[in-house]
Design a protein around this motif. Structure first.
Motif, PDB file in Angstrom:
ATOM      1  N   SER A 128       0.848  -1.194   0.000  1.00 31.83           N
ATOM      2  CA  SER A 128       0.000   0.000   0.000  1.00 31.83           C
ATOM      3  C   SER A 128       0.880   1.238   0.000  1.00 31.83           C
ATOM      4  CB  SER A 128      -0.917  -0.005   1.232  1.00 31.83           C
ATOM      5  OG  SER A 128      -0.133   0.096   2.405  1.00 31.83           O
ATOM      6  N   GLY A 129       0.258   2.398   0.052  1.00 32.31           N
ATOM      7  CA  GLY A 129       0.980   3.667   0.069  1.00 32.31           C
ATOM      8  C   GLY A 129       1.062   4.276  -1.308  1.00 32.31           C
ATOM      9  N   LYS A 130       1.449   5.538  -1.344  1.00 33.94           N
ATOM     10  CA  LYS A 130       1.525   6.286  -2.601  1.00 33.94           C
ATOM     11  C   LYS A 130       2.480   5.627  -3.600  1.00 33.94           C
ATOM     12  CE  LYS A 130       2.852  10.842  -4.263  1.00 33.94           C
ATOM     13  NZ  LYS A 130       3.497  12.079  -3.881  1.00 33.94           N
TER      14      LYS A 130
ATOM     15  N   GLN B 208       4.857   0.150   1.205  1.00 32.27           N
ATOM     16  CA  GLN B 208       4.521  -0.251   2.577  1.00 32.27           C
ATOM     17  C   GLN B 208       3.855  -1.623   2.526  1.00 32.27           C
ATOM     18  OE1 GLN B 208       1.955   2.964   3.627  1.00 32.27           O
ATOM     19  NE2 GLN B 208       3.640   4.295   4.250  1.00 32.27           N
TER      20      GLN B 208
END
Length: 165
Positions: free
Chosen positions: A128-130, A134
């Motif tokens: 996940s994350g931009k 992550q």
């Protein structure tokens, strides 16, 4: 005391599309970079470089103009670009300023954006994350342990109910 002053006389003329400056020394001649005009006396316009100013500057940091003679960017390249003239994209799997960051885990093996590192179609399921860097494993582990615990509770209830009947 008199000081000596050395004067260098230079002839400037065009040879085809190139500006050539030739001192009165027959041993020297060459193309002069960064000048244009009929008499080769005009500097390149902003954003152009080379002999006769025929090349466009690359992707200089902060939209600065490049050197009119070499095309080099004085403060370096914008994020996502590299090379002496900042015209080469970051290599596959890298992004950012100086191409110094590694891409994350993009969905379907897509390449990340060379400027921001964002994945065009999102992240692989575990990430996940931009920039998809992550791990989402902590969330996944807690969800799976909840399911396992729920099944164990149901099994105990079923066993207890079956012993009653």
């Amino acid at each position: 005391m008199a000081s000596a002053v050395q004067v260098c006389v230079v002839t400037v003329h065009r040879v085809g599309i190139f500006c050539v400056r030739r001192p009165r020394d027959p041993a020297w001649s060459g193309v002069t970079q960064g000048y244009s005009g009929n008499f080769c006396n005009e500097g390149c316009s902003k954003g152009l470089y080379g002999s006769s100013c025929q090349y466009r500057c690359g992707n200089c940091k902060s939209n600065e103009s490049c050197s009119s003679s070499t095309g080099a960017c004085p403060a370096g390249c914008s994020a996502g670009w590299r090379g002496a003239t900042c015209k080469r994209r970051c290599p596959q799997g890298t992004y950012g300023e100086g191409c110094g960051r590694q891409c994350g885990y993009c969905l379907n093996g897509d390449e990340c954006d060379t400027v921001s590192g964002a994945c065009p179609a999102g992240c692989q399921p575990e990430f996940s994350g931009k920039e998809c860097q992550q791990r989402a494993a902590a969330i996944k582990d807690s969800a799976s342990s909840f399911k396992t615990g729920s099944v164990a509770i149901y099994a105990v209830i079923i066993v207890a109910v079956s012993k009653i009947f």
